[in-house]
Write an enzyme that holds these catalytic residues in place. Sequence first.
Site, PDB file in Angstrom:
ATOM      1  N   ALA A 102       0.874  -1.174   0.000  1.00  0.00           N
ATOM      2  CA  ALA A 102       0.000   0.000   0.000  1.00  0.00           C
ATOM      3  C   ALA A 102       0.910   1.223   0.000  1.00  0.00           C
ATOM      4  CB  ALA A 102      -0.870  -0.013   1.249  1.00  0.00           C
ATOM      5  N   GLY A 109       0.603  -5.073   0.821  1.00  0.00           N
ATOM      6  CA  GLY A 109      -0.580  -5.157  -0.043  1.00  0.00           C
ATOM      7  C   GLY A 109      -0.296  -5.877  -1.357  1.00  0.00           C
ATOM      8  N   GLU A 146      -0.487  -9.474  -0.516  1.00  0.00           N
ATOM      9  CA  GLU A 146      -1.911  -9.761  -0.280  1.00  0.00           C
ATOM     10  C   GLU A 146      -2.699  -9.792  -1.596  1.00  0.00           C
ATOM     11  OE1 GLU A 146      -1.778  -6.511   2.560  1.00  0.00           O
ATOM     12  OE2 GLU A 146      -2.818  -7.771   4.022  1.00  0.00           O
ATOM     13  N   GLU A 159       4.548  -5.030   7.291  1.00  0.00           N
ATOM     14  CA  GLU A 159       3.762  -3.998   7.989  1.00  0.00           C
ATOM     15  C   GLU A 159       4.229  -3.749   9.413  1.00  0.00           C
ATOM     16  OE1 GLU A 159       2.518  -6.417   6.112  1.00  0.00           O
ATOM     17  OE2 GLU A 159       0.950  -5.630   4.798  1.00  0.00           O
TER      18      GLU A 159
HETATM   19  N1  COA Z   1       4.606   3.196  -0.681  1.00  0.00           N
HETATM   20  C1  COA Z   1       4.989   4.356  -1.217  1.00  0.00           C
HETATM   21  N2  COA Z   1       6.109   4.515  -1.934  1.00  0.00           N
HETATM   22  C2  COA Z   1       6.866   3.416  -2.106  1.00  0.00           C
HETATM   23  C3  COA Z   1       6.542   2.166  -1.563  1.00  0.00           C
HETATM   24  C4  COA Z   1       5.330   2.072  -0.821  1.00  0.00           C
HETATM   25  N3  COA Z   1       4.919   0.913  -0.302  1.00  0.00           N
HETATM   26  N4  COA Z   1       7.507   1.283  -1.890  1.00  0.00           N
HETATM   27  C5  COA Z   1       8.397   1.967  -2.614  1.00  0.00           C
HETATM   28  N5  COA Z   1       8.028   3.255  -2.748  1.00  0.00           N
HETATM   29  C6  COA Z   1       8.721   4.323  -3.465  1.00  0.00           C
HETATM   30  C7  COA Z   1       9.912   4.860  -2.683  1.00  0.00           C
HETATM   31  O1  COA Z   1       9.507   5.805  -1.721  1.00  0.00           O
HETATM   32  C8  COA Z   1      10.720   5.483  -3.796  1.00  0.00           C
HETATM   33  O2  COA Z   1      10.118   6.706  -4.163  1.00  0.00           O
HETATM   34  P1  COA Z   1      11.050   8.038  -4.379  1.00  0.00           P
HETATM   35  O3  COA Z   1      11.977   7.658  -5.496  1.00  0.00           O
HETATM   36  O4  COA Z   1      10.066   9.094  -4.754  1.00  0.00           O
HETATM   37  O5  COA Z   1      11.764   8.239  -3.091  1.00  0.00           O
HETATM   38  C9  COA Z   1      10.490   4.520  -4.967  1.00  0.00           C
HETATM   39  O6  COA Z   1       9.281   3.824  -4.666  1.00  0.00           O
HETATM   40  C10 COA Z   1      11.588   3.504  -5.135  1.00  0.00           C
HETATM   41  O7  COA Z   1      11.750   2.814  -3.913  1.00  0.00           O
HETATM   42  P2  COA Z   1      13.148   2.681  -3.139  1.00  0.00           P
HETATM   43  O8  COA Z   1      12.851   2.471  -1.686  1.00  0.00           O
HETATM   44  O9  COA Z   1      14.032   3.821  -3.476  1.00  0.00           O
HETATM   45  O10 COA Z   1      13.718   1.353  -3.797  1.00  0.00           O
HETATM   46  P3  COA Z   1      14.758   0.322  -3.157  1.00  0.00           P
HETATM   47  O11 COA Z   1      15.178  -0.580  -4.253  1.00  0.00           O
HETATM   48  O12 COA Z   1      15.817   1.037  -2.400  1.00  0.00           O
HETATM   49  O13 COA Z   1      13.898  -0.518  -2.075  1.00  0.00           O
HETATM   50  C11 COA Z   1      11.972  -1.737  -1.309  1.00  0.00           C
HETATM   51  C12 COA Z   1      12.851  -1.337  -2.509  1.00  0.00           C
HETATM   52  C13 COA Z   1      10.769  -2.481  -1.836  1.00  0.00           C
HETATM   53  C14 COA Z   1      12.776  -2.654  -0.392  1.00  0.00           C
HETATM   54  C15 COA Z   1      11.544  -0.482  -0.535  1.00  0.00           C
HETATM   55  O14 COA Z   1      11.002   0.459  -1.461  1.00  0.00           O
HETATM   56  C16 COA Z   1      10.512  -0.715   0.529  1.00  0.00           C
HETATM   57  O15 COA Z   1      10.850  -1.225   1.601  1.00  0.00           O
HETATM   58  N6  COA Z   1       9.240  -0.343   0.265  1.00  0.00           N
HETATM   59  C17 COA Z   1       8.184  -0.427   1.219  1.00  0.00           C
HETATM   60  C18 COA Z   1       7.705  -1.850   1.378  1.00  0.00           C
HETATM   61  C19 COA Z   1       6.619  -1.944   2.435  1.00  0.00           C
HETATM   62  O16 COA Z   1       6.849  -1.692   3.599  1.00  0.00           O
HETATM   63  N7  COA Z   1       5.422  -2.316   1.989  1.00  0.00           N
HETATM   64  C20 COA Z   1       4.295  -2.512   2.855  1.00  0.00           C
HETATM   65  C21 COA Z   1       3.488  -1.283   2.964  1.00  0.00           C
HETATM   66  S1  COA Z   1       2.078  -1.576   3.984  1.00  0.00           S
END
Ligand code: COA
Length: 260
Positions: free
Chosen positions: A66, A111, A114, A134
């Site tokens: 999400a 999400g 999910e 989460e």
């Molecule tokens: N919500 C909003 N934005 C998200 C996102 C999410 N769940 N997951 C990734 N993004 C965005 C990042 O903020 C970034 O945006 P920006 O370039 O404007 O800063 C872009 O997507 C790229 O992500 P980034 O974190 O730079 O890539 P990465 O390769 O370093 O890491 C992940 C990849 C997936 C490990 C990391 O993005 C992450 O942990 N995301 C969240 C996962 C999460 O907690 N999901 C559950 C949510 S309930």
Amino acid sequence: MDFENILLEIKNHIAIVTINRPQKLNALNIQTIEELKSVFNEINNNTEIRAVVLTGSGEKAFVAGADISELNKLSPIEAKEFSLNGQSVFNSIENLSKPVIAAINGFALGGGCELSLSCHIRFASENAKFGQPEVNLGIIPGYGGTQRLSRLINNGRALEYILSGDMFDAQEAFRLGLVSKIFSQADLLNKTIEFAEKITSKPHHAVRLAIKSVNAVNSMSLTEGLNYEAALFALATGTDDFKEGTSAFLEKRKPEFRHS
Ligand code: COA
């Protein structure tokens, strides 16, 4: 219908739905959830479509969860609505009478994991990464993760991932029974479409009734489920394709199904 964050392509009776926010790793903001609702409603009503492939745009993510920038602002009242709304969209995917196959092409987190769990079948690329992170945000899964992951891989394994927030790779997802095939990133989409084509060649009503019967596992006891299966089995014998399939076998010829 035009969507901002979703691409829909319809080819050979298959709808290919791509979540298209690659700059945010296809994170599900509210707009995208609303578009998913509309696109699956459209797919449900389109009798030409007999199978769905669901994937994410780019080579990095299926869906990274999400959208955390929206989560961050939720009050408890809004959060309940948010959760119920997402759950209802994912329920409509699970209950679609056409098979939905997830082609998981990268991160499937929160999400995104999910969403894949609400699909009927999951195939993954070698670089796919799964998880319910989460807990790292101070919340729990709210789009069905605590329920569907536990049912699929058992409570202990589900809690291992939900409580640690650890990610696991495609091989582990395969071992857990979460995905049934793994392909290279380059092959994933084509192989998934190929599999969807195989299903669209089968009698549509038999496919539809099989999904209904298997889905009943989540809400019925074994006795109720067996009765339900018998009722749907009987219903299938009322179709033209049942007559065609059985006659073709007895006449030693290839069946010509009309999906009626
Ligand atoms: N919500 C909003 N934005 C998200 C996102 C999410 N769940 N997951 C990734 N993004 C965005 C990042 O903020 C970034 O945006 P920006 O370039 O404007 O800063 C872009 O997507 C790229 O992500 P980034 O974190 O730079 O890539 P990465 O390769 O370093 O890491 C992940 C990849 C997936 C490990 C990391 O993005 C992450 O942990 N995301 C969240 C996962 C999460 O907690 N999901 C559950 C949510 S309930």
